[in-house]
Design an enzyme around this catalytic site. Structure first.
Site, short mmCIF file in Angstrom:
data_model
loop_
_atom_site.label_atom_id
_atom_site.label_comp_id
_atom_site.label_asym_id
_atom_site.label_seq_id
_atom_site.Cartn_x
_atom_site.Cartn_y
_atom_site.Cartn_z
CG LEU A 64 -2.03 1.06 1.24
CD1 LEU A 64 -3.23 0.57 2.04
CD2 LEU A 64 -1.55 2.38 1.83
CG HIS A 85 9.27 3.48 8.06
ND1 HIS A 85 8.74 4.74 7.89
CD2 HIS A 85 10.54 3.53 7.56
CE1 HIS A 85 9.64 5.51 7.31
NE2 HIS A 85 10.74 4.81 7.11
#
Length: 339
Positions: free
Chosen positions: A127, A231
């Protein structure tokens, strides 16, 4: 809203390549490699051409298109099954407790065990939303359009679903987890391994890494501190997954240490709450903003639409959304609450 999701085509290659260059590395499902991306689009074409039921080792790439300009501004992917033609490895966080009577001490050690527990699951990944479009709920549209696609092609998917989130990458483009563990065995930087992984997969890591459990206490502080963390750019995605019904049961990626979220397809919020309805009428504006979708395989489309519900059970849809979906009165479509 003129943005809508559709399945990808061969002529999306250049746009996907340009978006891949914006990811900043560590985004293995969207490599900045034309050949690898072209192969993904070819696999998608083959999957969309198959009309038979059943779960196959396929790939569905989807893109977010601006209907007003024709520009592709985001992408996502669905892997109907992982581990069908080769082991699907993860690290599982665990603990080992040992006791010494002589010292009257109990020692509890955190471990990483190489496992294939998640084989057979459906995976959603890849994504990416263009930085200039990160508003108006487009990230949710990207993510949730996949779940409606799965729902509306249910026989092509299993029961469990996973999402691997990218792990922590430092300012220099390195991975503390890689440097503290796998990098010691391979003699290559994270950037080099990242490029190889994006094109060839992470099997090479599993082939050469120790199979015995690894004590996290033996890793350096940098590697330990990022185990199971997404992240920073993936924190919002993790919250979306949790809202959808995914959980974090302690699996992490063997490459960068990012968390693997796990859920049950039929229990996902979007899947469980979606309804198939018949369009009664088309209105010009106003209504409740909802996720709406129609079409099968290559004709699948999903967008945000504005719904009006009558007391008699009738459902009307705004004209812009109806035109995007290509439907008119007495035709069926799927809708799901936006939040």
């Amino acid at each position: 809203m003129s943005f809508f999701m559709r399945t990808a085509r061969a002529d999306d290659l250049q746009t996907l390549y340009e978006m891949a260059k914006l990811t900043g590395g560590g985004f293995t499902n969207l490599p900045a490699d034309r050949s690898a991306l072209a192969a993904k689009l070819e696999r998608t074409e083959q999957a969309l051409a198959r009309e038979s039921d059943g779960v196959e080792d396929e790939l569905i790439v989807m893109v977010l298109e601006n209907g007003a300009t024709g520009q592709v501004r985001g992408t996502c992917q669905i892997f109907p099954v992982v581990g069908r033609h080769g082991p699907f490895y993860s690290y599982r966080l665990g603990a080992l407790t040992q006791h010494s009577r002589e010292l009257s001490r109990t020692f509890r050690a955190e471990t990483l065990s190489l496992v294939t527990d998640l084989e057979g699951a459906t995976e959603v990944g890849g994504l990416f939303l263009h930085p200039r479009e990160r508003a108006e709920g487009l990230g949710l549209l990207l993510a949730r359009s996949r779940y409606l696609y799965i729902r509306n092609h249910r026989s092509r998917f299993g029961d469990r679903i996973i999402a691997e989130l990218r792990g922590v990458i430092d300012e220099a483009g390195g991975s503390p987890f890689w440097d503290g563990l796998a990098g010691r065995f391979f003699g290559m930087s994270f950037q080099e391994a990242d490029e190889f992984n994006a094109i060839h997969g992470n099997q090479f890591i599993a082939d050469l890494m120790p199979r015995a459990p690894i004590y996290t206490a033996m890793l350096n502080d940098g590697a330990r501190s990022v185990i199971g963390l997404p992240h920073p750019n993936g924190r919002a995605a993790m919250r979306m997954l949790e809202t959808e019904g995914f959980a974090n049961p302690g699996y992490i990626d063997i490459f960068d240490g990012g968390p693997t979220m796990v859920g049950e397809i039929d229990s996902l919020r979007t899947v469980a709450n979606a309804q198939d309805v018949t369009l009664s009428a088309i209105h010009e504006s106003g209504g409740e903003k909802m996720l709406v979708a129609t079409g099968r395989l290559a004709s699948y489309r999903c967008t945000y639409g504005f719904i009006n519900k009558g007391e008699d059970g009738s459902v009307s849809l705004d004209r812009v959304s109806a035109e995007i979906l290509g439907i008119g009165p007495n035709e069926t479509f799927t809708m799901a609450a936006r939040a």
